[in-house]
Design an enzyme around this catalytic site. Sequence first.
Site, PDB file in Angstrom:
ATOM      1  N   ALA A  17       0.851  -1.208  -0.081  1.00 32.11           N
ATOM      2  CA  ALA A  17       0.047   0.076  -0.219  1.00 32.11           C
ATOM      3  C   ALA A  17       0.980   1.300   0.234  1.00 32.11           C
ATOM      4  O   ALA A  17       0.447   2.318  -0.721  1.00 32.11           O
ATOM      5  CB  ALA A  17      -0.874   0.038   1.310  1.00 32.11           C
ATOM      6  N   GLU A  36       9.635   3.087   6.998  1.00 33.12           N
ATOM      7  CA  GLU A  36       9.381   1.826   7.131  1.00 33.12           C
ATOM      8  C   GLU A  36      10.114   0.926   8.379  1.00 33.12           C
ATOM      9  O   GLU A  36      11.367   1.285   8.293  1.00 33.12           O
ATOM     10  CB  GLU A  36       9.889   0.850   5.686  1.00 33.12           C
ATOM     11  N   GLN A  37       9.459   0.513   9.314  1.00 30.03           N
ATOM     12  CA  GLN A  37      10.083  -0.143  10.408  1.00 30.03           C
ATOM     13  C   GLN A  37      11.238  -0.899  10.255  1.00 30.03           C
ATOM     14  O   GLN A  37      12.150  -1.250  10.946  1.00 30.03           O
ATOM     15  CB  GLN A  37       9.047  -0.345  11.115  1.00 30.03           C
ATOM     16  N   ARG A 110       4.939 -12.231  -4.384  1.00 27.98           N
ATOM     17  CA  ARG A 110       5.000 -10.705  -3.619  1.00 27.98           C
ATOM     18  C   ARG A 110       6.259  -9.912  -3.605  1.00 27.98           C
ATOM     19  O   ARG A 110       6.163  -8.973  -3.620  1.00 27.98           O
ATOM     20  CB  ARG A 110       4.498 -10.798  -2.240  1.00 27.98           C
ATOM     21  N   TYR A 215      -2.138 -21.447  -7.251  1.00 30.31           N
ATOM     22  CA  TYR A 215      -1.566 -20.969  -8.487  1.00 30.31           C
ATOM     23  C   TYR A 215      -0.474 -20.664  -8.748  1.00 30.31           C
ATOM     24  O   TYR A 215       0.432 -20.470  -7.752  1.00 30.31           O
ATOM     25  CB  TYR A 215      -2.631 -19.563  -8.769  1.00 30.31           C
ATOM     26  N   ASP A 293      -4.305  -2.194   4.542  1.00 23.08           N
ATOM     27  CA  ASP A 293      -4.703  -2.963   5.679  1.00 23.08           C
ATOM     28  C   ASP A 293      -5.001  -1.860   6.814  1.00 23.08           C
ATOM     29  O   ASP A 293      -5.806  -2.387   7.515  1.00 23.08           O
ATOM     30  CB  ASP A 293      -3.834  -3.978   6.028  1.00 23.08           C
TER      31      ASP A 293
END
Length: 398
Positions: A17, A36-37, A110, A215, A293
Amino acid sequence: MRNDMPPRIAVVGGGLAGLTLALALHRAGLACQVYEQAPQLGEVGAGIQLAPSATRLLHRLGLEPPLRSLAVEPVGMEFRRWADSSVISRGLLGAHCEQRYGAPYYALHRADLHRVLVEALPAGTIRLDARCVDFREGPEGVVLRFADGTEAAADVAVGADGIHSVLRQSLVADRPRAFGQSVYRGLVDGRRVPELVAEPRVLLWLGPGRHFVCYPVSGGRLVNFVATVPTSGSTDESWSRRGRVEDVIAAYERWCADVTSVIGAADKVSLWALHDRAPVERWSTGRITLLGDSAHPMLPFLGQGANQAVEDAVALAGCLRDAGSRTLPAALERYESMRRPRTTEVQERSRGNSTAFHLPDGEAQRERDARMGALAPDGPDWLYGYDVEGALAGRQST
Ligand SMILES: Cc1cc2nc3c(=O)[nH]c(=O)nc-3n(C[C@H](O)[C@H](O)[C@H](O)COP(=O)(O)OP(=O)(O)OC[C@H]3O[C@@H](n4cnc5c(N)ncnc54)[C@H](O)[C@@H]3O)c2cc1C
């Protein structure tokens, strides 16, 4: 905000996101800083499906060449019965999606998607090792505080920090809901299940109390699978951890060979306890908003969490781009009112699928199969046909 200057935009979280938002802002001529952590960039070792409503946006952001080369384009989606693998329903993807929706349906690793996004961003956009622990919001902006004691000021702060969002805490008094199911996720060498790679499909086997999805990804070199299981013991079990292949084999012992052969080809699996949150009435204040999220965490039973995050990102970037110098709160309100009805529907339908997918053998299950079998194979137009940019331009209702 300083009237003559572009807004300073802080994005907390460098997942799919946050990175998509950073890229959409960049393409809209707006800079941002992503905090970003994690000390290193990356995504979990698993697959992700992206539907045309998101892929058309990613293509417009300039990512078509790398995505076409990295993604698998499944020709269809099939629901099957757990015991004998007989087909319940078939949906068309592949060329059909391109024709009907003007964009493809992708199955991706991903990590590939994350890397493509990072590589498209200007250097210096992401600050690593930056865990936001607190923030103060005033009428003119937000000050973020990080675990190392440093602070950063911004005109707008966006929480893209996932289901456990720190920024969400000030906006909504709720907690993640444990769903009572976990998922095992695994990646299998495509050479061990060649029949699943030859003509790629998204396959879902539905059975009593659980379902199994697989998949191919990474050009067919790997096959991704997700196997749901009821959660035993405490619901506050760890969020994600290493699972044991023998436990997945035991959980699916009586299922058809098409399923057990995929599980049997796995060397390792991870285990995720499923959570979501109920849809909310609002997720923005004057200077803070949420996306992905952190705004609308959902169960993965429609494969839509990241798709909705991509739609959010393009919508928010468009609203900020269109905002005049004094109208940042109005831009955040516009973004939220565009997105909330749709993401609420997707959250609710994702939860609804868990009941339909897991019916015990019997009359209700036979009725479900008949209903699904009667569906047109074209695809859900409301989901795949939606175009955020049309909504921004007032051409599509939200
Ligand atoms: C089994 C499963 C299958 C799924 N399949 C699909 C699918 O096929 N298609 C689909 O569209 N969706 C799918 N989803 C949903 C999808 O994975 C999520 O919706 C999506 O990854 C959310 O992205 P995000 O960036 O909002 O959140 P996250 O991925 O959680 O990213 C949040 C980021 O913020 C960082 N962060 C957190 N807190 C802080 C802090 N305090 N300070 C700084 N940084 C912080 C984190 O380190 C992380 O990098 C699936 C989910 C599951 C569980």
